[in-house]
Design a protein around this motif. Structure first.
Motif, mmCIF file in Angstrom:
data_model
loop_
_atom_site.group_PDB
_atom_site.id
_atom_site.type_symbol
_atom_site.label_atom_id
_atom_site.label_comp_id
_atom_site.label_asym_id
_atom_site.label_seq_id
_atom_site.Cartn_x
_atom_site.Cartn_y
_atom_site.Cartn_z
ATOM 1 N N LYS A 1 -12.617 9.399 67.380
ATOM 2 C CA LYS A 1 -13.872 9.920 67.927
ATOM 3 C C LYS A 1 -13.606 10.747 69.174
ATOM 4 O O LYS A 1 -14.098 11.876 69.312
ATOM 5 N N TYR A 2 -12.805 10.202 70.080
ATOM 6 C CA TYR A 2 -12.546 10.872 71.362
ATOM 7 C C TYR A 2 -11.870 12.226 71.149
ATOM 8 O O TYR A 2 -12.316 13.253 71.659
ATOM 9 N N VAL A 3 -10.763 12.249 70.377
ATOM 10 C CA VAL A 3 -10.011 13.503 70.245
ATOM 11 C C VAL A 3 -10.748 14.520 69.383
ATOM 12 O O VAL A 3 -10.611 15.729 69.602
ATOM 13 N N SER A 4 -11.522 14.062 68.414
ATOM 14 C CA SER A 4 -12.277 15.020 67.598
ATOM 15 C C SER A 4 -13.352 15.706 68.432
ATOM 16 O O SER A 4 -13.589 16.915 68.285
ATOM 17 N N GLU A 5 -14.000 14.972 69.324
ATOM 18 C CA GLU A 5 -14.996 15.577 70.206
ATOM 19 C C GLU A 5 -14.349 16.579 71.152
ATOM 20 O O GLU A 5 -14.911 17.644 71.432
ATOM 21 N N LYS A 6 -13.144 16.229 71.651
ATOM 22 C CA LYS A 6 -12.409 17.155 72.508
ATOM 23 C C LYS A 6 -12.020 18.412 71.731
ATOM 24 O O LYS A 6 -12.086 19.534 72.257
ATOM 25 N N ALA A 7 -11.588 18.240 70.480
ATOM 26 C CA ALA A 7 -11.195 19.384 69.651
ATOM 27 C C ALA A 7 -12.379 20.304 69.377
ATOM 28 O O ALA A 7 -12.264 21.537 69.454
ATOM 29 N N ILE A 8 -13.514 19.710 69.049
ATOM 30 C CA ILE A 8 -14.714 20.506 68.759
ATOM 31 C C ILE A 8 -15.112 21.324 69.983
ATOM 32 O O ILE A 8 -15.456 22.508 69.875
ATOM 33 N N SER B 1 -17.377 22.120 62.003
ATOM 34 C CA SER B 1 -15.925 22.267 61.883
ATOM 35 C C SER B 1 -15.350 21.281 60.878
ATOM 36 O O SER B 1 -15.965 20.268 60.536
ATOM 37 N N LYS B 2 -14.154 21.617 60.427
ATOM 38 C CA LYS B 2 -13.398 20.778 59.495
ATOM 39 C C LYS B 2 -12.064 20.462 60.153
ATOM 40 O O LYS B 2 -11.215 21.342 60.313
ATOM 41 N N ILE B 3 -11.890 19.195 60.535
ATOM 42 C CA ILE B 3 -10.753 18.790 61.360
ATOM 43 C C ILE B 3 -10.093 17.563 60.761
ATOM 44 O O ILE B 3 -10.769 16.666 60.239
ATOM 45 N N ILE B 4 -8.774 17.501 60.844
ATOM 46 C CA ILE B 4 -8.025 16.294 60.497
ATOM 47 C C ILE B 4 -7.380 15.776 61.775
ATOM 48 O O ILE B 4 -6.610 16.490 62.422
ATOM 49 N N THR B 5 -7.711 14.559 62.154
ATOM 50 C CA THR B 5 -7.102 13.934 63.321
ATOM 51 C C THR B 5 -6.007 12.977 62.858
ATOM 52 O O THR B 5 -6.190 12.213 61.914
ATOM 53 N N ILE B 6 -4.855 13.038 63.539
ATOM 54 C CA ILE B 6 -3.668 12.283 63.139
ATOM 55 C C ILE B 6 -3.246 11.405 64.310
ATOM 56 O O ILE B 6 -2.666 11.882 65.282
ATOM 57 N N HIS B 7 -3.571 10.128 64.234
ATOM 58 C CA HIS B 7 -3.261 9.151 65.280
ATOM 59 C C HIS B 7 -1.947 8.461 64.909
ATOM 60 O O HIS B 7 -1.877 7.716 63.922
ATOM 61 N N LEU B 8 -0.907 8.732 65.691
ATOM 62 C CA LEU B 8 0.420 8.199 65.389
ATOM 63 C C LEU B 8 0.928 7.362 66.555
ATOM 64 O O LEU B 8 1.248 7.886 67.630
ATOM 65 N N ASP C 1 -10.069 23.763 59.728
ATOM 66 C CA ASP C 1 -10.058 24.548 60.963
ATOM 67 C C ASP C 1 -8.929 24.129 61.894
ATOM 68 O O ASP C 1 -8.345 24.968 62.583
ATOM 69 N N ALA C 2 -8.638 22.820 61.929
ATOM 70 C CA ALA C 2 -7.627 22.344 62.879
ATOM 71 C C ALA C 2 -7.085 20.993 62.460
ATOM 72 O O ALA C 2 -7.774 20.215 61.787
ATOM 73 N N ILE C 3 -5.839 20.732 62.841
ATOM 74 C CA ILE C 3 -5.307 19.377 62.800
ATOM 75 C C ILE C 3 -4.962 18.981 64.230
ATOM 76 O O ILE C 3 -4.563 19.817 65.044
ATOM 77 N N GLU D 1 -5.610 25.869 63.481
ATOM 78 C CA GLU D 1 -5.132 25.482 64.814
ATOM 79 C C GLU D 1 -4.422 24.138 64.716
ATOM 80 O O GLU D 1 -4.944 23.191 64.111
ATOM 81 N N VAL D 2 -3.246 24.064 65.310
ATOM 82 C CA VAL D 2 -2.536 22.793 65.427
ATOM 83 C C VAL D 2 -2.585 22.402 66.893
ATOM 84 O O VAL D 2 -2.066 23.117 67.759
ATOM 85 N N LEU D 3 -3.227 21.282 67.184
ATOM 86 C CA LEU D 3 -3.484 20.864 68.559
ATOM 87 C C LEU D 3 -2.799 19.545 68.869
ATOM 88 O O LEU D 3 -2.659 18.683 67.999
#
Length: 395
Positions: free
Chosen positions: A184-191, A199-206, A320-322, A373-375
């Motif tokens: 939730k946190y990083v997707s809001e920052k990305a948006i 937007s269409k985003i994939i968040t990858i928590h590693l 749009d971004a990962i 975008e790769v963030l």
């Protein structure tokens, strides 16, 4: 109001003390390698940085070490335990009981305990953190923020398993999703960074635990972890996706008990099972020195990530971004590079020079020509937990 946030992972404990509502960080730190002989305690304030190498056998010992440091007469940050008004706790599994931030009561603790079988590496540690915090900060409000909450928006076609309906309806067996506070946190920052609410985003928590989320217009629509946080990506000690027939094969052919199999898949598999190491820093160092088991483990790990990127790009009908985040996602340039290799067909073009730089804050590591975008976005689950915890007590 001073808010202490405790984020207990399976082998680590992150903490931050905030002055709210202005979100000032009074101290922060990390207790890592819990359960190993080479435990590490880091504590940082505006004036001091303290680091202590010591065995930390369990989360209780780590929390007691933190409390002692917070109250230290010379380098501590509070004069009394009563200075802290709220303690916000990350709790991994809320099951069907919790979809919102919740003040902790004896009944809430019982439900968290009952859900431990679904998150055996996490809920017991979360509960232990709660009980130690209740003893040390006895006058503070104790609040639980659940990893599963963000994923309540996943549609039924994605969260249902193809098993008889009664198991879904009567026994609540379904995909719940985890690491929700981070996603939730990083997707809001990305948006906000992309300035693209639609937007269409994939968040990858590693981290030691790993997960990926497909996020459309700010809402989770699919997620790699499921009923419990063991499937999906290859993790530190968890196997990720596996053919369930293996469980029956081990039980019937080799007389493994269900507990032994559960322990095998949760605590002895993943990168640990592949290499003998659970910490990625050790694995990367060994791989660089020619250890084939470690090299293969890195290849398997990032191959699995790529499979999910492809799958979620299809689910989102575009990308749009990962976003890479969490301890490994933010710090391992090797994992990011390997995960983005040969994905030019969906428009991912990694800038290797940018990827290898270490910088604070949000950064783009794709080339100008990259269609996606790769963030890298540092997660701040602790701030999100603090904000949600304080929101319970607003007039």
């Amino acid at each position: 109001m001073q808010v202490l946030v405790l984020n207990s992972g399976s082998s680590s404990l992150k903490f931050q003390l905030f002055s709210m509502p202005n979100e000032t960080i009074l101290c922060s730190g990390l207790i890592e390698r819990i359960g190993l002989d080479n435990g590490n305690f880091k504590f940082k304030t505006a004036n001091d940085t303290i680091e202590l190498a010591t065995p930390i056998p369990n989360h209780k010992v780590g929390l007691e070490l933190l409390a002692k440091q917070l109250l230290d007469g010379d380098t501590g940050i509070i004069k009394s335990a009563d200075d802290i008004g709220v303690v916000g706790h990350r709790v991994v599994h809320g099951g069907k009981y919790f979809s919102d931030t919740t003040e902790i009561t004896p009944e809430v603790k019982e439900k968290i305990k009952a859900l431990s079988s679904l998150a055996p590496l996490h809920n017991p540690a979360n509960l232990e953190g709660i009980e130690v915090a209740e003893a040390i900060f006895s006058n503070a409000k104790q609040v639980a923020v659940f990893d599963t909450a963000f994923h309540q928006s996943i549609p039924e076609k994605a969260y249902r398993y193809a098993i008889p309906r009664e198991f879904s309806e009567k026994h609540s067996i379904r995909i719940y999703g985890f690491h929700g506070t981070s996603h939730k946190y990083v997707s809001e920052k990305a948006i906000a960074y992309l300035d693209k609410p639609k937007s269409k985003i994939i968040t990858i928590h590693l981290g030691n635990g790993c997960s990926m989320t497909a996020i459309k217009d700010g809402k989770s629509i699919d997620h790699s972890l499921g009923f419990s946080p063991v499937n999906g990506l290859i993790m530190g000690t968890r196997c990720g996706d596996i053919d369930q027939s293996i469980i029956f094969y081990l039980a019937q052919k080799y007389d493994y008990s269900l507990q032994e199999i559960n322990n095998l898949l949760q605590k002895k598999s993943g990168m640990l099972g592949l290499t003998g190491f659970s910490d990625l820093r050790d694995i990367q160092a060994e791989a660089a020195n020619g250890n084939r088991d470690c090299q293969l483990a890195l290849e398997m790990n990032t191959y699995r990530i790529k499979k999910y990127i492809g799958s979620y790009t299809a689910v989102l009908n575009g990308l749009d971004a990962i976003v890479f985040t969490a301890g490994i996602g933010e710090n391992s340039s090797i994992i990011r590079e390997m995960a983005c290799e040969d994905l030019d067909f969906i428009g991912i073009d990694l800038d290797k020079e940018a990827n290898n730089k270490r910088e604070d804050g949000i950064r783009t590591i794709s080339t100008r020509n990259s269609k996606v975008e790769v963030l890298v976005i540092p997660t701040n689950e602790e701030l999100e937990i603090a904000k949600q915890s304080v929101s319970l007590f607003k007039d």
